[in-house]
Motif scaffolding. Structure first.
Motif, mmCIF file in Angstrom:
data_model
loop_
_atom_site.group_PDB
_atom_site.id
_atom_site.type_symbol
_atom_site.label_atom_id
_atom_site.label_comp_id
_atom_site.label_asym_id
_atom_site.label_seq_id
_atom_site.Cartn_x
_atom_site.Cartn_y
_atom_site.Cartn_z
ATOM 1 N N GLU A 21 0.817 -1.205 0.000
ATOM 2 C CA GLU A 21 0.000 0.000 0.000
ATOM 3 C C GLU A 21 0.858 1.266 0.000
ATOM 4 O OE1 GLU A 21 -3.314 0.264 -0.344
ATOM 5 O OE2 GLU A 21 -3.300 -1.906 -0.651
ATOM 6 N N ILE A 22 1.934 1.257 0.760
ATOM 7 C CA ILE A 22 2.806 2.432 0.812
ATOM 8 C C ILE A 22 3.433 2.701 -0.548
ATOM 9 C CG2 ILE A 22 4.989 3.313 1.762
ATOM 10 C CD1 ILE A 22 4.229 2.109 4.423
ATOM 11 N N GLN A 23 3.858 1.635 -1.233
ATOM 12 C CA GLN A 23 4.518 1.799 -2.527
ATOM 13 C C GLN A 23 3.579 2.323 -3.608
ATOM 14 O OE1 GLN A 23 6.238 -2.058 -3.254
ATOM 15 N NE2 GLN A 23 7.838 -1.788 -1.706
ATOM 16 N N LYS A 24 2.271 2.260 -3.364
ATOM 17 C CA LYS A 24 1.333 2.812 -4.333
ATOM 18 C C LYS A 24 1.380 4.343 -4.352
ATOM 19 C CE LYS A 24 -2.032 -0.989 -4.021
ATOM 20 N NZ LYS A 24 -3.416 -1.361 -3.619
ATOM 21 N N ILE A 25 1.831 4.946 -3.259
ATOM 22 C CA ILE A 25 1.841 6.409 -3.156
ATOM 23 C C ILE A 25 3.254 6.968 -3.027
ATOM 24 C CG2 ILE A 25 1.100 8.368 -1.732
ATOM 25 C CD1 ILE A 25 -1.418 6.887 -1.072
ATOM 26 N N ILE A 26 4.070 6.361 -2.177
ATOM 27 C CA ILE A 26 5.409 6.876 -1.917
ATOM 28 C C ILE A 26 6.387 6.336 -2.946
ATOM 29 C CG2 ILE A 26 7.286 7.042 -0.251
ATOM 30 C CD1 ILE A 26 4.785 8.546 0.553
ATOM 31 N N VAL A 27 7.142 7.232 -3.580
ATOM 32 C CA VAL A 27 8.157 6.843 -4.557
ATOM 33 C C VAL A 27 9.526 6.894 -3.878
ATOM 34 C CG1 VAL A 27 9.273 7.429 -6.737
ATOM 35 C CG2 VAL A 27 6.798 7.714 -6.485
ATOM 36 N N GLY A 28 10.278 5.805 -3.972
ATOM 37 C CA GLY A 28 11.598 5.774 -3.340
ATOM 38 C C GLY A 28 11.486 5.739 -1.820
ATOM 39 N N GLN A 29 12.489 6.388 -1.158
ATOM 40 C CA GLN A 29 12.542 6.462 0.316
ATOM 41 C C GLN A 29 12.387 5.072 0.937
ATOM 42 O OE1 GLN A 29 13.648 9.056 1.323
ATOM 43 N NE2 GLN A 29 12.751 10.884 0.400
ATOM 44 N N HIS A 30 13.056 4.085 0.347
ATOM 45 C CA HIS A 30 12.896 2.710 0.818
ATOM 46 C C HIS A 30 13.416 2.531 2.239
ATOM 47 C CE1 HIS A 30 11.585 1.563 -3.152
ATOM 48 N NE2 HIS A 30 12.705 2.014 -3.695
ATOM 49 N N GLN A 31 14.529 3.190 2.563
ATOM 50 C CA GLN A 31 15.075 3.051 3.912
ATOM 51 C C GLN A 31 14.116 3.617 4.954
ATOM 52 O OE1 GLN A 31 18.430 5.508 5.114
ATOM 53 N NE2 GLN A 31 19.367 3.763 6.149
ATOM 54 N N MET A 32 13.543 4.792 4.676
ATOM 55 C CA MET A 32 12.602 5.387 5.615
ATOM 56 C C MET A 32 11.401 4.469 5.832
ATOM 57 S SD MET A 32 10.477 9.017 5.464
ATOM 58 C CE MET A 32 9.772 8.686 3.847
ATOM 59 N N PHE A 80 12.323 8.295 21.837
ATOM 60 C CA PHE A 80 12.087 7.844 20.467
ATOM 61 C C PHE A 80 12.946 6.616 20.203
ATOM 62 C CE2 PHE A 80 10.651 12.258 19.892
ATOM 63 C CZ PHE A 80 9.480 12.038 19.193
ATOM 64 N N MET A 81 12.329 5.554 19.741
ATOM 65 C CA MET A 81 13.077 4.340 19.448
ATOM 66 C C MET A 81 14.083 4.567 18.338
ATOM 67 S SD MET A 81 11.643 0.547 18.441
ATOM 68 C CE MET A 81 11.348 0.041 20.140
ATOM 69 N N MET A 82 13.684 5.349 17.328
ATOM 70 C CA MET A 82 14.583 5.626 16.209
ATOM 71 C C MET A 82 14.428 7.061 15.732
ATOM 72 S SD MET A 82 14.559 2.316 13.655
ATOM 73 C CE MET A 82 12.798 2.001 13.722
ATOM 74 N N LYS A 83 15.502 7.565 15.159
ATOM 75 C CA LYS A 83 15.457 8.819 14.424
ATOM 76 C C LYS A 83 15.875 8.515 12.993
ATOM 77 C CE LYS A 83 17.579 13.383 13.945
ATOM 78 N NZ LYS A 83 18.662 14.288 14.411
ATOM 79 N N ILE A 84 14.967 8.779 12.064
ATOM 80 C CA ILE A 84 15.202 8.477 10.653
ATOM 81 C C ILE A 84 15.515 9.770 9.913
ATOM 82 C CG2 ILE A 84 14.230 7.457 8.564
ATOM 83 C CD1 ILE A 84 12.276 5.920 10.378
ATOM 84 N N ASN A 85 16.663 9.817 9.272
ATOM 85 C CA ASN A 85 17.035 10.980 8.459
ATOM 86 C C ASN A 85 16.600 10.746 7.016
ATOM 87 O OD1 ASN A 85 18.215 12.213 10.657
ATOM 88 N ND2 ASN A 85 20.292 11.570 10.151
ATOM 89 N N VAL A 86 15.911 11.727 6.454
ATOM 90 C CA VAL A 86 15.378 11.604 5.096
ATOM 91 C C VAL A 86 16.058 12.633 4.193
ATOM 92 C CG1 VAL A 86 13.307 11.606 3.668
ATOM 93 C CG2 VAL A 86 13.164 10.901 6.059
ATOM 94 N N GLY A 87 16.605 12.160 3.102
ATOM 95 C CA GLY A 87 17.270 13.049 2.155
ATOM 96 C C GLY A 87 16.434 13.299 0.915
ATOM 97 N N TYR A 88 17.037 13.982 -0.054
ATOM 98 C CA TYR A 88 16.343 14.264 -1.309
ATOM 99 C C TYR A 88 16.244 12.997 -2.156
ATOM 100 C CZ TYR A 88 16.892 19.281 -0.417
ATOM 101 O OH TYR A 88 16.819 20.533 0.133
ATOM 102 N N PRO A 89 15.213 12.883 -2.979
ATOM 103 C CA PRO A 89 15.100 11.716 -3.875
ATOM 104 C C PRO A 89 16.119 11.791 -5.000
ATOM 105 C CG PRO A 89 13.356 13.293 -4.358
ATOM 106 C CD PRO A 89 14.071 13.813 -3.138
ATOM 107 N N SER A 90 16.374 10.652 -5.617
ATOM 108 C CA SER A 90 17.250 10.624 -6.782
ATOM 109 C C SER A 90 16.525 11.249 -7.971
ATOM 110 C CB SER A 90 17.638 9.182 -7.113
ATOM 111 O OG SER A 90 16.476 8.448 -7.508
#
Length: 327
Positions: A27-38, A179-189
């Motif tokens: 379901e997530i992949q239907k909307i979100i492009v890339g950002q696989h690690q996040m 917070f269990m984790m802190k996720i850093n999100v960068g720019y898409p390719s």
């Protein structure tokens, strides 16, 4: 602030853990492009029953991804926009006088929900941040001497802009540690950005979100989390986790090391990553993947290292490289 209640048909999955990860990922992949690690780390946090902090510049789908994940769970969803004038009572709730009964009644705030999205959490001052300490750790709040428990599942997904951006506050260490984790999100390719434009050109993001339906029930999520706790971990890997945490407390590049809460978080996230990779056991690579997101916000650099431009991720990479990886 918004609150919605959703429902999906009740049915039993033959393998709720596998079904949970596969259905949500689809379901997530239907909307979100890339950002696989996040996305992968968000799912790990969901399975490990921990709160998640997502940091990145504006416009990289932090809020969209968090909101999408929340809508895929058959649970009560609340969104809180943090602003500089937000007060603790705006989040937790307050006692309101009822003239009909001549008594005070508690009016719950938006924190009372299952999946809580806190947008731009570092735009509120320390007083409001401190209001989250109890609820994030103990899953309850106390107002005027009365304790109100949160109903499971309870998960906070918070987004924040980098602290050097105008109008932001540095989060207290005590809150960061919750917070269990802190996720850093960068720019898409470039390739992903082209896909984003094509997708947006076909259907607006708002419309795509409105079409999202919950696919996982609370009971299925609870069963999956129980299975995560039962994932096998070799004693030598538990010792490896303990060594990583211990080394953060003696590393000369660090002013503050990781707490015992961090070692528990590292263990739980490693288990969840093992499941997401199709295994019923943990391997060293799961731990190594979890080290940075679990620890980067729990440790503090010395002033000298900050002036040199060193990051916590750099220190963690060097620290792990000195340890013998069990095989």
């Amino acid at each position: 602030m918004e609150t919605t209640e959703t429902s999906v048909p009740q049915h039993i999955e033959t393998n709720p853990l596998v079904a949970l990860t596969e259905r949500i990922q689809d379901e997530i992949q239907k909307i979100i492009v890339g950002q696989h690690q996040m996305v992968n780390l968000l799912l790990a946090g969901l399975l490990a029953d921990g709160h998640i902090l997502i940091e990145g510049v504006p416009g990289v789908a932090k809020t969209l991804t968090a909101k999408l994940l929340s809508r895929l769970i058959d649970a009560q969803f609340s969104r809180i926009q943090f602003t500089p004038d937000l007060m603790p009572s705006d989040v937790l709730g307050t006692n309101v006088f009822n003239p009909q009964t001549a008594s005070f009644q508690f009016k719950p705030g938006p924190i009372f929900g299952n999946m809580i999205l806190i947008d731009e959490i570092n735009r509120a001052p320390a007083k409001t941040q401190a209001a989250l300490f109890e609820v994030m750790e103990e899953r309850q709040i106390t107002v005027d001497g009365t304790t109100y428990p949160m109903h499971p599942p309870f998960m906070v997904i918070a987004t924040q802009n980098p602290i050097e951006h105008e109008g932001t506050y540095r989060l207290p260490e005590a809150q960061l540690d919750r917070f269990m984790m802190k996720i850093n999100v960068g720019y898409p390719s470039l390739e992903d950005e082209i896909k984003i434009l094509h997708k947006q050109n076909e259907t607006a993001i708002i419309q795509q979100l409105q079409d999202v339906k919950p696919v996982i029930t609370k009971d299925q999520l609870a069963a999956a989390r129980q299975q995560i706790r039962e994932i096998h971990v070799e004693p030598k890997l538990i010792e490896f986790i303990a060594k990583i945490i211990y080394e953060t407390r003696s590393d000369r590049s660090l002013y503050v090391g990781a707490s015992p809460r961090a070692s528990v978080a590292l263990l739980q996230v490693s288990k969840a990553l093992g499941v997401l990779n199709g295994r019923s056991f943990v391997i060293p690579e799961d731990i190594l993947t979890a080290v940075a997101p679990v620890l980067r916000h729990r440790i503090s650099l010395t002033p000298e290292k900050e002036m040199e431009g060193v990051t916590t991720d750099d220190v963690l990479k060097d620290l792990v490289a000195k340890l013998e990886i069990p095989r």
